[in-house]
Design a protein around this motif. Structure first.
Motif, PDB file in Angstrom:
ATOM      1  N   UNK A 220     -13.029 -33.372 -27.595  1.00  0.00           N
ATOM      2  CA  UNK A 220     -13.760 -34.359 -26.811  1.00  0.00           C
ATOM      3  C   UNK A 220     -15.067 -33.853 -26.203  1.00  0.00           C
ATOM      4  N   UNK A 221     -15.218 -32.536 -26.049  1.00  0.00           N
ATOM      5  CA  UNK A 221     -16.424 -32.091 -25.345  1.00  0.00           C
ATOM      6  C   UNK A 221     -16.797 -30.640 -25.616  1.00  0.00           C
ATOM      7  N   UNK A 222     -16.354 -30.063 -26.718  1.00  0.00           N
ATOM      8  CA  UNK A 222     -16.575 -28.638 -26.977  1.00  0.00           C
ATOM      9  C   UNK A 222     -17.036 -28.455 -28.419  1.00  0.00           C
ATOM     10  N   UNK A 223     -18.194 -27.823 -28.620  1.00  0.00           N
ATOM     11  CA  UNK A 223     -18.706 -27.678 -29.986  1.00  0.00           C
ATOM     12  C   UNK A 223     -18.765 -26.238 -30.480  1.00  0.00           C
ATOM     13  N   UNK A 224     -18.167 -25.292 -29.785  1.00  0.00           N
ATOM     14  CA  UNK A 224     -18.246 -23.898 -30.215  1.00  0.00           C
ATOM     15  C   UNK A 224     -17.683 -23.700 -31.618  1.00  0.00           C
ATOM     16  N   UNK A 225     -16.584 -24.341 -31.942  1.00  0.00           N
ATOM     17  CA  UNK A 225     -15.988 -24.206 -33.274  1.00  0.00           C
ATOM     18  C   UNK A 225     -16.856 -24.894 -34.332  1.00  0.00           C
ATOM     19  N   UNK A 226     -17.575 -25.939 -33.961  1.00  0.00           N
ATOM     20  CA  UNK A 226     -18.485 -26.607 -34.902  1.00  0.00           C
ATOM     21  C   UNK A 226     -19.524 -25.608 -35.403  1.00  0.00           C
ATOM     22  N   UNK A 227     -20.010 -24.761 -34.509  1.00  0.00           N
ATOM     23  CA  UNK A 227     -20.986 -23.731 -34.898  1.00  0.00           C
ATOM     24  C   UNK A 227     -20.409 -22.833 -35.986  1.00  0.00           C
ATOM     25  N   UNK A 228     -19.138 -22.469 -35.842  1.00  0.00           N
ATOM     26  CA  UNK A 228     -18.483 -21.651 -36.867  1.00  0.00           C
ATOM     27  C   UNK A 228     -18.337 -22.411 -38.187  1.00  0.00           C
ATOM     28  N   UNK A 229     -17.953 -23.676 -38.095  1.00  0.00           N
ATOM     29  CA  UNK A 229     -17.725 -24.468 -39.303  1.00  0.00           C
ATOM     30  C   UNK A 229     -19.014 -24.613 -40.107  1.00  0.00           C
ATOM     31  N   UNK A 230     -20.116 -24.974 -39.453  1.00  0.00           N
ATOM     32  CA  UNK A 230     -21.367 -25.189 -40.190  1.00  0.00           C
ATOM     33  C   UNK A 230     -21.997 -23.878 -40.655  1.00  0.00           C
ATOM     34  N   UNK A 231     -21.471 -22.751 -40.186  1.00  0.00           N
ATOM     35  CA  UNK A 231     -21.923 -21.444 -40.664  1.00  0.00           C
ATOM     36  C   UNK A 231     -21.246 -21.067 -41.977  1.00  0.00           C
ATOM     37  N   UNK A 232     -20.205 -21.797 -42.328  1.00  0.00           N
ATOM     38  CA  UNK A 232     -19.490 -21.572 -43.585  1.00  0.00           C
ATOM     39  C   UNK A 232     -20.178 -22.361 -44.708  1.00  0.00           C
TER      40      UNK A 232
ATOM     41  N   UNK B 287     -14.194 -38.241 -29.621  1.00  0.00           N
ATOM     42  CA  UNK B 287     -13.567 -39.309 -28.853  1.00  0.00           C
ATOM     43  C   UNK B 287     -14.526 -40.373 -28.364  1.00  0.00           C
ATOM     44  N   UNK B 288     -15.698 -40.452 -28.973  1.00  0.00           N
ATOM     45  CA  UNK B 288     -16.686 -41.437 -28.553  1.00  0.00           C
ATOM     46  C   UNK B 288     -17.426 -41.054 -27.281  1.00  0.00           C
ATOM     47  N   UNK B 289     -17.277 -39.806 -26.845  1.00  0.00           N
ATOM     48  CA  UNK B 289     -17.927 -39.355 -25.613  1.00  0.00           C
ATOM     49  C   UNK B 289     -19.442 -39.348 -25.752  1.00  0.00           C
ATOM     50  N   UNK B 290     -20.106 -39.840 -24.737  1.00  0.00           N
ATOM     51  CA  UNK B 290     -21.561 -39.835 -24.675  1.00  0.00           C
ATOM     52  C   UNK B 290     -22.067 -38.782 -23.695  1.00  0.00           C
ATOM     53  N   UNK B 291     -21.172 -37.945 -23.198  1.00  0.00           N
ATOM     54  CA  UNK B 291     -21.481 -37.012 -22.102  1.00  0.00           C
ATOM     55  C   UNK B 291     -22.267 -35.776 -22.543  1.00  0.00           C
ATOM     56  N   UNK B 292     -21.897 -35.163 -23.651  1.00  0.00           N
ATOM     57  CA  UNK B 292     -22.565 -33.935 -24.081  1.00  0.00           C
ATOM     58  C   UNK B 292     -22.687 -33.892 -25.587  1.00  0.00           C
TER      59      UNK B 292
ATOM     60  N   UNK C 219     -27.846 -40.158 -28.507  1.00  0.00           N
ATOM     61  CA  UNK C 219     -28.249 -38.820 -28.093  1.00  0.00           C
ATOM     62  C   UNK C 219     -28.112 -38.648 -26.587  1.00  0.00           C
ATOM     63  N   UNK C 220     -27.976 -37.396 -26.184  1.00  0.00           N
ATOM     64  CA  UNK C 220     -27.914 -36.995 -24.789  1.00  0.00           C
ATOM     65  C   UNK C 220     -28.392 -35.546 -24.749  1.00  0.00           C
ATOM     66  N   UNK C 221     -29.343 -35.195 -23.895  1.00  0.00           N
ATOM     67  CA  UNK C 221     -29.844 -33.824 -23.885  1.00  0.00           C
ATOM     68  C   UNK C 221     -28.843 -32.797 -23.343  1.00  0.00           C
ATOM     69  N   UNK C 222     -27.778 -33.255 -22.718  1.00  0.00           N
ATOM     70  CA  UNK C 222     -26.786 -32.345 -22.137  1.00  0.00           C
ATOM     71  C   UNK C 222     -25.998 -31.641 -23.239  1.00  0.00           C
ATOM     72  N   UNK C 223     -25.799 -30.337 -23.086  1.00  0.00           N
ATOM     73  CA  UNK C 223     -24.991 -29.554 -24.027  1.00  0.00           C
ATOM     74  C   UNK C 223     -23.515 -29.825 -23.811  1.00  0.00           C
ATOM     75  N   UNK C 224     -22.745 -29.580 -24.854  1.00  0.00           N
ATOM     76  CA  UNK C 224     -21.289 -29.687 -24.729  1.00  0.00           C
ATOM     77  C   UNK C 224     -20.745 -28.370 -24.181  1.00  0.00           C
ATOM     78  N   UNK C 225     -19.455 -28.350 -23.907  1.00  0.00           N
ATOM     79  CA  UNK C 225     -18.788 -27.126 -23.465  1.00  0.00           C
ATOM     80  C   UNK C 225     -18.743 -26.124 -24.614  1.00  0.00           C
ATOM     81  N   UNK C 226     -18.497 -24.867 -24.285  1.00  0.00           N
ATOM     82  CA  UNK C 226     -18.462 -23.792 -25.281  1.00  0.00           C
ATOM     83  C   UNK C 226     -17.219 -22.920 -25.071  1.00  0.00           C
TER      84      UNK C 226
END
Length: 162
Positions: free
Chosen positions: A48-60, A72-77, A120-127
């Protein structure tokens, strides 16, 4: 995918061809990448709010796949920004579908990769490294199974069994 030529058809033509045997996502995504038409096998991630693993996935190696991210449809980060999208493109990902938001909208529009997101939202997600990859994710009356085939264009997103 049922037929190799299906990747060349529009989403509307695919719905006409397969009827109730194809899933059509009801979410009204915005086209935010430099390509509005893209397709590929599905890989998934859910958080819902963490993209650290996404960085790993797109590095593959993407091998022409599409990463479907369920925030989850979050507009927060933002789940993806310009650096992560550039990495995805350089590693051979065809596109990203994000049930959430991105950041760096102007830079993403210049990258030759398909990106559909809620906005879009300029706020970063959790890491913190929280989330699940390679799991079924569902939104917009569609279930995205890893290994199924996604086709996206200006009309929307459809999913064919893998």
């Amino acid at each position: 995918m049922t037929d190799a030529s299906d990747a060349e058809l529009s989403t509307a033509d695919l719905v006409d061809k397969y009827g109730s045997d194809i899933q059509s996502c009801d979410v009204q995504f915005q086209d935010l990448g430099g390509r509005t038409r893209f397709s590929g096998g599905i890989a998934t991630f859910r958080s819902p709010a963490d993209n650290l693993i996404v960085k790993d996935i797109v590095s593959e190696p993407g091998d022409g796949r599409v990463l479907v991210i369920d925030a989850g449809g979050s507009l927060h980060g933002a789940m993806v920004g310009d650096n992560m999208a550039a990495r995805a493109h350089s590693n051979g990902w065809a596109g990203l579908v994000i049930n959430g938001v991105i950041r760096d909208r102007v830079a993403l529009a210049k990258l030759p990769i398909g990106i559909k997101a809620l906005g879009s939202n300029p706020r970063r997600s959790a890491k913190a490294g929280e989330g699940e990859r390679d799991v079924d994710v569902s939104f917009g009356t569609t279930t995205f199974h890893p290994g199924d085939y996604l086709v996206a264009d200006e009309d929307g997103i459809v999913v064919l069994p893998g």
